[in-house]
Write an enzyme that holds these catalytic residues in place. Structure first.
Site, short mmCIF file in Angstrom:
data_model
loop_
_atom_site.label_atom_id
_atom_site.label_comp_id
_atom_site.label_asym_id
_atom_site.label_seq_id
_atom_site.Cartn_x
_atom_site.Cartn_y
_atom_site.Cartn_z
CB SER A 175 -14.77 42.55 59.33
OG SER A 175 -15.75 43.44 58.79
CG HIS A 203 -11.97 38.94 59.82
ND1 HIS A 203 -10.82 39.89 60.42
CD2 HIS A 203 -12.44 39.94 58.76
CE1 HIS A 203 -10.83 41.07 59.81
NE2 HIS A 203 -11.95 41.23 58.81
CE LYS A 235 -8.33 42.57 57.41
NZ LYS A 235 -9.36 42.61 56.44
C1 LIG Z 1 -9.56 43.54 55.64
C2 LIG Z 1 -10.78 42.94 54.46
C3 LIG Z 1 -10.84 42.97 53.31
C4 LIG Z 1 -9.86 43.86 52.53
O1 LIG Z 1 -8.49 43.27 52.57
P1 LIG Z 1 -7.19 44.20 52.32
O2 LIG Z 1 -6.02 43.11 51.85
O3 LIG Z 1 -6.90 44.87 53.70
O4 LIG Z 1 -7.61 45.28 51.40
C5 LIG Z 1 -11.75 42.31 52.55
N1 LIG Z 1 -12.83 41.70 53.13
C6 LIG Z 1 -12.69 41.68 54.73
C7 LIG Z 1 -13.61 40.78 55.38
C8 LIG Z 1 -11.98 42.32 55.54
O5 LIG Z 1 -12.09 42.36 56.63
#
Ligand SMILES: *Cc1c(COP(=O)(O)O)cnc(C)c1O
Length: 382
Positions: A175, A203, A235
């Site tokens: 990330s 991602h 995302k």
């Molecule tokens: C954003 C993210 C999460 C958490 O997801 P949310 O739905 O925002 O709680 C988990 N793992 C990774 C790699 C992330 O980038």
């Protein structure tokens, strides 16, 4: 009674103090922040769907039909037809037997890792894995081992020494770095050691692969190679929540034992309607992925020519490592003075000494937005 001020003061002194920016506009390539319109290179809205009117329309129609709150956890009376339809659609999208919705990716990872491992077992995580995987691993009570970033030889040594049931868990796309986990090699290792392989593709989904099926499509891996897939919906999908996709037994076990599934209210049904719409758009509008590749390609060519310290990333996550938190802050302020929003990422989100600007692209960025970014990056302060 623990005094709180000293730690707050320490953070202020060392450039680690953080506070949320206040947006007066929807998410998008341009946002209004504290009265100023800025070009935004700091969201995970990779496909530009967060403010898409079709999703907002589906949400509004969903609210008119289903109301606002789900009113209960899934296992009580919170599981409604839109949730069920979305779980089935996500299972088809990922080519898995079943999928299970969670209110957030953070919760999904807690539920998944605490379900797959416990006392006496071993969890192997990449050093740069997301905090939610680390917290899930800690909460599981299993022995936690961290291997050096993307170092499969190190992972193999730790696996050979592991006791109990084994789980390897990685981000498909890291990330804060934007690089990919070497999934084919990790899948081979996991199979050899009879370990679960968990991939958090927060991602990758929507972004990688011809049809947006993420890291697994990118690498051409099947379900056996990666038996537990986690994806987030906040995302590239532009809504909120998350899911785990896998076998019948995995999903049923999560329903029975996953505390992050059981002990929390289901997301609003209208949100599931919006995500169903998003899932169609993600698959149908391949131009969004093509546009992202164009933007990333041009950024890397031109920023590279400026001598900027690019990282080995081919994804829409393009970090520029500044080193100290102070320097990352100065770079971010320099950009903001020129109308560009790139929030600095500092420890503990990234390792000490690797504070950075995390530049991210959206399919809705126009060439003139990228022109402005590159121009502002030409003269970064020390
Ligand atoms: C954003 C993210 C999460 C958490 O997801 P949310 O739905 O925002 O709680 C988990 N793992 C990774 C790699 C992330 O980038």
């Amino acid at each position: 009674m623990k005094p709180l001020e000293p730690e707050l003061e320490r953070r202020r002194r060392t450039g680690l103090y953080r506070k949320p920016r206040l947006l007066a506009s929807p998410q998008g390539p341009e946002v209004v922040v504290e009265g100023r319109r800025l070009v935004n290179f700091s969201s995970n809205d990779y496909l530009g769907l967060a403010a898409d009117p079709r999703l907002a329309g589906a949400l509004a129609e969903g609210a008119a039909r289903w109301g606002c709150g789900a009113g209960a956890a899934h296992l009580v009376t919170g599981h409604s037809e839109p949730h069920q339809a979305l779980e089935e659609a996500l299972a088809r999208f990922t080519g898995r037997r079943r999928a299970l919705l969670f209110s957030s990716g953070y919760l999904a990872n807690l539920a998944l890792l605490t379900t797959l491992a416990g006392r006496g077992d071993t969890l192997l995580l990449d050093r740069l894995d997301h905090a939610s995987l680390i917290d899930g691993a800690r909460l599981s009570g299993a022995r936690l081992r961290r291997f050096r970033h993307n170092d499969t030889a190190h992972a193999a040594r730790l696996l050979a020494d592991a006791r109990g049931e084994k789980v390897v868990a990685v981000d498909g796309v890291f990330s804060m770095d934007g690089d990919l986990a070497p999934l084919p090699e990790l899948a081979r290792l996991a199979r050899e050691h009879h370990a679960w392989l968990v991939v958090d593709d927060a991602h990758g989904l929507g972004v990688l692969g011809e049809t947006g099926r993420g890291s697994l499509e990118h690498w051409g891996l099947d379900n056996e190679a990666v038996p537990a897939l986690m994806g987030t919906l906040g995302k590239a999908f532009g809504t909120a929540g998350a899911f785990v996709a896998g076998s019948e037994a995995l999903i049923e076990t999560l329903i029975q034992q996953g505390r992050g599934y059981i002990y929390t209210t289901a997301a609003p049904p209208a949100l599931a309607e919006a995500t169903l719409r998003s899932l169609e758009i993600v698959q149908a509008e391949g131009w969004r992925r093509t546009r992202l590749r164009e933007l990333v390609g041009r950024f890397r060519r031109e920023a590279g020519a400026l001598g900027l310290p690019l990282m080995p990333s081919e994804t829409p996550i393009q970090p520029l490592v500044a080193g100290s938190a102070g320097r990352a802050l100065r770079w971010s302020r320099h950009l903001e003075d020129r109308g560009i929003l790139v929030t600095p990422i500092r420890p503990p989100t990234v390792p000490e000494g690797t504070a950075r600007l995390r530049i991210t692209f959206s399919a809705l960025h126009e060439d003139r937005h990228l022109d402005r970014l590159l121009e502002a990056l030409e003269a970064l302060p020390e």
